[in-house]
Design a protein around this motif. Structure first.
Motif, PDB file in Angstrom:
ATOM      1  N   ASP A   1      -2.309 155.159  17.666  1.00  0.00           N
ATOM      2  CA  ASP A   1      -3.576 155.833  17.958  1.00  0.00           C
ATOM      3  C   ASP A   1      -4.006 156.726  16.793  1.00  0.00           C
ATOM      4  O   ASP A   1      -5.190 156.824  16.489  1.00  0.00           O
ATOM      5  N   TRP A   2      -3.046 157.367  16.127  1.00  0.00           N
ATOM      6  CA  TRP A   2      -3.375 158.191  14.964  1.00  0.00           C
ATOM      7  C   TRP A   2      -3.917 157.317  13.833  1.00  0.00           C
ATOM      8  O   TRP A   2      -4.890 157.684  13.171  1.00  0.00           O
ATOM      9  N   THR A   3      -3.314 156.156  13.632  1.00  0.00           N
ATOM     10  CA  THR A   3      -3.798 155.240  12.595  1.00  0.00           C
ATOM     11  C   THR A   3      -5.207 154.761  12.935  1.00  0.00           C
ATOM     12  O   THR A   3      -6.067 154.675  12.047  1.00  0.00           O
ATOM     13  N   LEU A   4      -5.470 154.466  14.210  1.00  0.00           N
ATOM     14  CA  LEU A   4      -6.820 154.059  14.612  1.00  0.00           C
ATOM     15  C   LEU A   4      -7.822 155.190  14.359  1.00  0.00           C
ATOM     16  O   LEU A   4      -8.957 154.941  13.927  1.00  0.00           O
ATOM     17  N   TYR A   5      -7.402 156.427  14.625  1.00  0.00           N
ATOM     18  CA  TYR A   5      -8.268 157.580  14.342  1.00  0.00           C
ATOM     19  C   TYR A   5      -8.571 157.670  12.846  1.00  0.00           C
ATOM     20  O   TYR A   5      -9.727 157.879  12.445  1.00  0.00           O
ATOM     21  N   GLU A   6      -7.548 157.504  12.010  1.00  0.00           N
ATOM     22  CA  GLU A   6      -7.765 157.544  10.554  1.00  0.00           C
ATOM     23  C   GLU A   6      -8.715 156.431  10.117  1.00  0.00           C
ATOM     24  O   GLU A   6      -9.545 156.640   9.230  1.00  0.00           O
ATOM     25  N   ILE A   7      -8.588 155.260  10.723  1.00  0.00           N
ATOM     26  CA  ILE A   7      -9.466 154.143  10.376  1.00  0.00           C
ATOM     27  C   ILE A   7     -10.908 154.454  10.779  1.00  0.00           C
ATOM     28  O   ILE A   7     -11.846 154.176  10.031  1.00  0.00           O
ATOM     29  N   GLU A   8     -11.091 155.056  11.943  1.00  0.00           N
ATOM     30  CA  GLU A   8     -12.443 155.444  12.366  1.00  0.00           C
ATOM     31  C   GLU A   8     -13.041 156.465  11.404  1.00  0.00           C
ATOM     32  O   GLU A   8     -14.225 156.389  11.064  1.00  0.00           O
TER      33      GLU A   8
ATOM     34  N   ARG B   1      -7.234 150.253   2.259  1.00  0.00           N
ATOM     35  CA  ARG B   1      -7.542 149.438   3.447  1.00  0.00           C
ATOM     36  C   ARG B   1      -6.320 148.619   3.863  1.00  0.00           C
ATOM     37  O   ARG B   1      -6.006 148.514   5.053  1.00  0.00           O
ATOM     38  N   ALA B   2      -5.616 148.065   2.889  1.00  0.00           N
ATOM     39  CA  ALA B   2      -4.416 147.278   3.202  1.00  0.00           C
ATOM     40  C   ALA B   2      -3.331 148.157   3.809  1.00  0.00           C
ATOM     41  O   ALA B   2      -2.616 147.726   4.725  1.00  0.00           O
ATOM     42  N   ARG B   3      -3.224 149.403   3.346  1.00  0.00           N
ATOM     43  CA  ARG B   3      -2.221 150.318   3.901  1.00  0.00           C
ATOM     44  C   ARG B   3      -2.530 150.651   5.352  1.00  0.00           C
ATOM     45  O   ARG B   3      -1.631 150.691   6.194  1.00  0.00           O
ATOM     46  N   TYR B   4      -3.822 150.867   5.652  1.00  0.00           N
ATOM     47  CA  TYR B   4      -4.204 151.143   7.039  1.00  0.00           C
ATOM     48  C   TYR B   4      -3.860 149.971   7.957  1.00  0.00           C
ATOM     49  O   TYR B   4      -3.341 150.154   9.049  1.00  0.00           O
ATOM     50  N   VAL B   5      -4.143 148.760   7.508  1.00  0.00           N
ATOM     51  CA  VAL B   5      -3.829 147.577   8.322  1.00  0.00           C
ATOM     52  C   VAL B   5      -2.320 147.448   8.494  1.00  0.00           C
ATOM     53  O   VAL B   5      -1.829 147.191   9.598  1.00  0.00           O
ATOM     54  N   ALA B   6      -1.569 147.644   7.418  1.00  0.00           N
ATOM     55  CA  ALA B   6      -0.105 147.548   7.498  1.00  0.00           C
ATOM     56  C   ALA B   6       0.462 148.616   8.432  1.00  0.00           C
ATOM     57  O   ALA B   6       1.373 148.332   9.222  1.00  0.00           O
ATOM     58  N   ASP B   7      -0.073 149.829   8.358  1.00  0.00           N
ATOM     59  CA  ASP B   7       0.385 150.905   9.242  1.00  0.00           C
ATOM     60  C   ASP B   7       0.098 150.563  10.701  1.00  0.00           C
ATOM     61  O   ASP B   7       0.935 150.779  11.577  1.00  0.00           O
ATOM     62  N   TYR B   8      -1.083 150.038  10.964  1.00  0.00           N
ATOM     63  CA  TYR B   8      -1.444 149.674  12.332  1.00  0.00           C
ATOM     64  C   TYR B   8      -0.508 148.590  12.867  1.00  0.00           C
ATOM     65  O   TYR B   8      -0.018 148.680  13.991  1.00  0.00           O
ATOM     66  N   LEU B   9      -0.261 147.571  12.054  1.00  0.00           N
ATOM     67  CA  LEU B   9       0.627 146.488  12.488  1.00  0.00           C
ATOM     68  C   LEU B   9       2.048 146.990  12.719  1.00  0.00           C
ATOM     69  O   LEU B   9       2.695 146.609  13.699  1.00  0.00           O
ATOM     70  N   ALA B  10       2.541 147.847  11.837  1.00  0.00           N
ATOM     71  CA  ALA B  10       3.897 148.380  11.992  1.00  0.00           C
ATOM     72  C   ALA B  10       4.000 149.245  13.251  1.00  0.00           C
ATOM     73  O   ALA B  10       4.974 149.137  14.000  1.00  0.00           O
ATOM     74  N   ASP B  11       2.987 150.074  13.490  1.00  0.00           N
ATOM     75  CA  ASP B  11       3.008 150.921  14.680  1.00  0.00           C
ATOM     76  C   ASP B  11       2.942 150.085  15.951  1.00  0.00           C
ATOM     77  O   ASP B  11       3.615 150.379  16.940  1.00  0.00           O
TER      78      ASP B  11
END
Length: 77
Positions: free
Chosen positions: A45-52, A25-35
């Motif tokens: 958008d790909w990170t948001l798709y992975e989170i969904e 979960r922390a990696r997803y948030v970090a990826d979203y913030l970095a993107d």
């Protein structure tokens, strides 16, 4: 001679699954913030798709997408 009764609680062992989930979960948030910071719309958008997909696969956990949406709100004063 006196008898002493020693009672101790069993040691609490952390579940490695919980740690792995928290790391993911922390990696997803970090990826979203970095993107978002880099302005990479496709990666964001790909990170948001992975989170969904993660939220759909883990219905028993709090939605990670709610945490992502909360990043856009200012902190309470």
């Amino acid at each position: 001679m006196s008898l002493r009764l020693i009672i101790s609680a069993p040691a609490v062992i952390a579940d490695p699954f919980d740690s792995a989930e928290a790391d993911l979960r922390a990696r997803y948030v970090a990826d979203y913030l970095a993107d978002s910071r880099n302005g990479d719309v496709i990666a964001r958008d790909w990170t948001l798709y992975e989170i969904e997909m993660y939220d759909a696969a883990n219905p028993g956990q709090p939605p990670l997408m709610d945490e992502i949406r909360g990043l856009d709100f200012p902190a309470a004063a």
